[in-house]
Design a protein around this motif. Sequence first.
Motif, mmCIF file in Angstrom:
data_model
loop_
_atom_site.group_PDB
_atom_site.id
_atom_site.type_symbol
_atom_site.label_atom_id
_atom_site.label_comp_id
_atom_site.label_asym_id
_atom_site.label_seq_id
_atom_site.Cartn_x
_atom_site.Cartn_y
_atom_site.Cartn_z
ATOM 1 N N SER A 1 -7.488 9.209 11.021
ATOM 2 C CA SER A 1 -6.627 10.798 10.962
ATOM 3 C C SER A 1 -5.851 11.421 9.738
ATOM 4 O O SER A 1 -6.110 9.958 8.685
ATOM 5 C CB SER A 1 -5.599 10.558 12.021
ATOM 6 O OG SER A 1 -4.298 10.304 11.697
ATOM 7 N N PRO A 2 -5.747 12.635 9.222
ATOM 8 C CA PRO A 2 -4.983 12.426 7.765
ATOM 9 C C PRO A 2 -3.422 11.161 7.436
ATOM 10 O O PRO A 2 -3.421 10.964 6.200
ATOM 11 C CB PRO A 2 -3.880 13.777 8.554
ATOM 12 C CG PRO A 2 -4.836 14.678 9.376
ATOM 13 C CD PRO A 2 -5.620 13.357 10.173
ATOM 14 N N THR A 3 -3.356 10.886 9.022
ATOM 15 C CA THR A 3 -2.135 9.637 8.620
ATOM 16 C C THR A 3 -1.950 8.675 9.304
ATOM 17 O O THR A 3 -1.854 7.113 8.814
ATOM 18 C CB THR A 3 -0.672 10.356 9.038
ATOM 19 O OG1 THR A 3 -1.078 10.499 10.752
ATOM 20 C CG2 THR A 3 -0.428 11.542 9.049
ATOM 21 N N GLU A 4 -3.362 8.648 9.648
ATOM 22 C CA GLU A 4 -3.505 6.975 10.053
ATOM 23 C C GLU A 4 -5.261 6.587 9.681
ATOM 24 O O GLU A 4 -5.900 7.280 9.577
ATOM 25 C CB GLU A 4 -3.776 7.011 11.854
ATOM 26 C CG GLU A 4 -2.200 7.093 12.263
ATOM 27 C CD GLU A 4 -2.452 7.324 13.780
ATOM 28 O OE1 GLU A 4 -2.707 5.787 14.286
ATOM 29 O OE2 GLU A 4 -2.030 8.226 14.400
ATOM 30 N N GLY A 5 -5.039 5.150 9.363
ATOM 31 C CA GLY A 5 -6.101 4.267 8.936
ATOM 32 C C GLY A 5 -7.308 3.272 9.476
ATOM 33 O O GLY A 5 -5.612 2.439 10.001
ATOM 34 N N GLU A 6 -8.004 2.652 9.643
ATOM 35 C CA GLU A 6 -8.171 1.249 10.305
ATOM 36 C C GLU A 6 -8.887 0.031 8.974
ATOM 37 O O GLU A 6 -9.892 1.103 7.969
ATOM 38 C CB GLU A 6 -9.204 1.379 11.810
ATOM 39 C CG GLU A 6 -9.728 -0.178 11.839
ATOM 40 C CD GLU A 6 -10.409 0.206 12.936
ATOM 41 O OE1 GLU A 6 -10.872 -0.472 13.693
ATOM 42 O OE2 GLU A 6 -10.841 1.719 13.208
ATOM 43 N N ILE A 7 -8.420 -1.191 9.492
ATOM 44 C CA ILE A 7 -9.315 -1.877 7.849
ATOM 45 C C ILE A 7 -9.985 -2.113 9.433
ATOM 46 O O ILE A 7 -9.975 -2.850 10.169
ATOM 47 C CB ILE A 7 -8.414 -3.096 7.749
ATOM 48 C CG1 ILE A 7 -7.303 -2.606 7.054
ATOM 49 C CG2 ILE A 7 -8.897 -3.714 7.388
ATOM 50 C CD1 ILE A 7 -5.872 -3.253 6.784
ATOM 51 N N LYS A 8 -11.379 -2.428 8.141
ATOM 52 C CA LYS A 8 -12.673 -2.147 8.734
ATOM 53 C C LYS A 8 -13.169 -3.893 7.971
ATOM 54 O O LYS A 8 -13.348 -3.710 6.473
ATOM 55 C CB LYS A 8 -13.468 -1.676 8.943
ATOM 56 C CG LYS A 8 -13.250 -0.307 9.898
ATOM 57 C CD LYS A 8 -12.611 -1.038 11.095
ATOM 58 C CE LYS A 8 -14.509 -1.214 12.062
ATOM 59 N NZ LYS A 8 -14.432 -1.758 13.453
ATOM 60 N N SER A 9 -13.995 -4.739 8.439
ATOM 61 C CA SER A 9 -15.165 -5.677 7.640
ATOM 62 C C SER A 9 -14.868 -6.753 6.708
ATOM 63 O O SER A 9 -15.409 -6.329 6.428
ATOM 64 C CB SER A 9 -16.201 -4.610 7.065
ATOM 65 O OG SER A 9 -16.908 -3.778 7.949
ATOM 66 N N MET A 10 -13.795 -6.571 6.695
ATOM 67 C CA MET A 10 -13.034 -7.998 5.368
ATOM 68 C C MET A 10 -13.752 -9.078 6.645
ATOM 69 O O MET A 10 -13.897 -10.121 7.159
ATOM 70 C CB MET A 10 -11.721 -8.561 6.274
ATOM 71 C CG MET A 10 -10.371 -7.156 5.276
ATOM 72 S SD MET A 10 -10.488 -6.878 4.649
ATOM 73 C CE MET A 10 -9.051 -8.812 4.287
ATOM 74 N N ARG A 11 -14.120 -9.675 5.122
ATOM 75 C CA ARG A 11 -14.750 -11.238 4.940
ATOM 76 C C ARG A 11 -15.127 -11.476 3.577
ATOM 77 O O ARG A 11 -15.187 -10.967 2.784
ATOM 78 C CB ARG A 11 -16.525 -10.096 5.347
ATOM 79 C CG ARG A 11 -17.660 -11.734 6.033
ATOM 80 C CD ARG A 11 -17.270 -12.616 6.856
ATOM 81 N NE ARG A 11 -17.647 -13.632 7.499
ATOM 82 C CZ ARG A 11 -17.978 -14.544 8.190
ATOM 83 N NH1 ARG A 11 -17.729 -13.925 9.122
ATOM 84 N NH2 ARG A 11 -18.627 -15.103 7.853
#
Length: 151
Positions: free
Chosen positions: A67-77
């Motif tokens: 969203s404009p204020t929220e993010g998610e961390i993905k694919s850390m490897r």
Amino acid sequence: MKIRIDDLRGPEIHALLEEHLRHMHELSPPESVHALDLDKLRQPEITFWTIWEGEQLLGCGALKQLSPTEGEIKSMRTPTALRGKGAARAILNHILEQARARGLTRLSLETGSQPEFEPARRLYASAGFKFCGPFADYAEDPYSAFMTRQL
């Protein structure tokens, strides 16, 4: 170490993401694997970075705008053979900086709940992430641990 936006076309990143997906499927049932494949990582709401030492790929991570204020961390490897060099912390710090620069106020992630994921959970906790319930489209899952932090 150098961090750069990656177009997901190089053979090194293909091999690392294949390792990542294979490992996730070894540890969790298919319905509990939330790792993204190459096509899903190429979505416009996802920025994908790789970290290099010379010509050697040390790891990767992505930021998905929820969203404009929220993010998610993905694919850390990081490749299994190259762990312990600080690449995971460097890419995590880079994602945190980028999230702040984009004006995000919350960053969340999903990782495994199994013992094999303890190093990842410790890394996130050391960066200020706290355990939370499911977010976005996730549901309660015994194979998942959810974490979040305010920026």
